[in-house]
Design an enzyme around this catalytic site. Structure first.
Site, PDB file in Angstrom:
ATOM      1  N   GLY A 130       0.836  -1.195   0.000  1.00 33.50           N
ATOM      2  CA  GLY A 130       0.000   0.000   0.000  1.00 33.50           C
ATOM      3  C   GLY A 130       0.866   1.239   0.000  1.00 33.50           C
ATOM      4  CG  ASP A 185      -7.045   3.144  17.485  1.00 35.63           C
ATOM      5  OD1 ASP A 185      -7.714   2.839  16.463  1.00 35.63           O
ATOM      6  OD2 ASP A 185      -7.152   2.541  18.564  1.00 35.63           O
ATOM      7  CD  GLU A 217      12.041 -12.102   2.694  1.00 33.47           C
ATOM      8  OE1 GLU A 217      11.449 -13.180   2.828  1.00 33.47           O
ATOM      9  OE2 GLU A 217      12.726 -11.557   3.585  1.00 33.47           O
TER      10      GLU A 217
END
Lengths: 234, 234
Positions: B51, B89, B120
């Site tokens: 992401g 959070d 990796e």
DNA sequence: GGACTTATTGTAAATAGTAAAATAATTAAT
DNA sequence: ATTAATTATTTTACTATTTACAATAAGTCC
């Protein structure tokens, strides 16, 4: 996440987040959506899906829940997350990403309406939604598709119907949602596996044979799902 | 949107937005997910869904597309928006809302892997996903549910399979996705309506009777959908 | 060729879906 | 009270689809 947040903090932590809450109801054979008339710019005077910015300490679903409560006084009902919209230019005043939720309410139990929110609200049949503010038509269309998928896989039709409903009302709901005509006898056969509570009460103030009233038997449904591997399918 | 943006600008335009991109593939009878090993804090060394933050001028889907390209060199394939996660959070360094997308790739066509991104990467069978960074397990679970729904309603299984596949491979894909055993003869009957191109070619390097190879006939499928009202249903 | 493995076809039973008719309960008019 | 009209609900017969299981065909490997 290869970015150095310290350096790029200002650049990246400069977006705003809103939540739009589509409220669906069912009345007189039509599925309806609650729209508000915007009382401020941008799009002042236009019809829109109710929504608000998400507060700094608030979860997305909490924000949707707050919008629902402000508008209808309804609490503690299921909220379904729909799609998120984030085109850079979708909001004229900055980069506002909006996450759509939808809720399904029993329209006859919703009275309190119109708040600080908007000076006008109305229920509009989903087959006659007008041009809306922002990209709200796109939001509505994609949420409706999702609603239809869920209507055929989860027993959420009962969230739209009154507590006691006739089998015809249930049928009308599906006919309106999918724009089809269903055979009455076959429809009743099809819904046989769904656990319903049959009341002694009947429909009132109709000028023909009144239909029996039913309720959804939620507990029995849960038991069926857990014990056998029952699946709701319409 | 009752807020005065001028006054509350700083308070509300202080969120960040990221996109997580779940990349699914199919190999040796298993549906797999591409994971990366994070090379920086937070969660350094943990496995995670790839992401990145969304750039200021970038649409959400563009960002997902960029992540996919950086990692696999694949362009121009369909991206499916999944759910959005925004607990206050959920990210230790600030209010980061993340919108999940998923893509389905032909695993045998993906070679280029590992970039500036992560030192990796690996394909992990979706039935053996380890504990992931952030709330990525939650993101994975909800995206998998959506993938399963789409697998049964849209011909996206063919995005996972190689261009030429055997009917057994197709069956294995569904068996793995839904954790069921299907009857071979009946499965073949069921997929009869789906337009497939039958090749003269056969499976190679197997120590038994080789299976015929098939391809999905996309054009014929489109024609069926438009002309008659054909629906894909598995 | 023979053992083995998988592909492919066939068939009967069970299940689900469809269409139409029959029956029941009510209102309203005679 | 009887009857017609209307709508709700049930029943029946029929059709198509799905499922389970058996049989046959076509390859590979030795």
């Amino acid at each position: 996440m290869t970015h150095n947040y310290k350096i790029e903090f200002e650049k990246f932590f400069s977006y705003s987040l809103s939540v739009d809450c589509l409220i669906f109801g069912f009345e007189e054979g039509e599925i309806k959506l609650l729209l508000i008339k915007r009382n401020m710019d941008p799009f002042k005077g236009d019809w829109a899906i109710p929504g608000d910015l998400v507060y700094p300490e608030e979860d997305l679903e909490e924000a949707a829940s707050r919008i629902l409560f402000d508008l209808t006084n309804i609490k503690n009902i299921e909220l379904h997350q729909s799609q998120t919209f984030g085109k850079p230019d979708r909001h004229p005043q900055g980069r506002v990403i909006t996450c759509a939720y939808f809720a399904m309410v029993k329209i006859d139990e919703v009275n309190a309406i119109a708040s600080s929110w908007a000076n006008e609200v109305k229920w509009v049949p989903i087959q006659r939604i007008p041009k809306l503010a922002f990209d709200h038509n796109e939001i509505f269309n994609s949420s409706l598709e999702l609603l239809k998928i869920k209507l055929s896989n989860e027993p959420i039709c009962f969230d739209l119907l009154p507590d006691k409903f006739t089998l015809n009302e249930l049928q009308q709901l599906y006919e309106y949602a999918y724009k089809v005509n269903l055979n009455k006898a076959n429809f009743r056969k099809k819904i046989k596996p769904i656990p319903l509570i049959e009341h002694n009460e009947k429909q009132k103030n109709v000028k023909h044979r009144p239909a029996k009233l039913f309720s959804f038997d939620e507990h029995k449904f849960e038991r069926l799902v857990n014990q056998r591997n029952f699946r709701f399918k319409m």
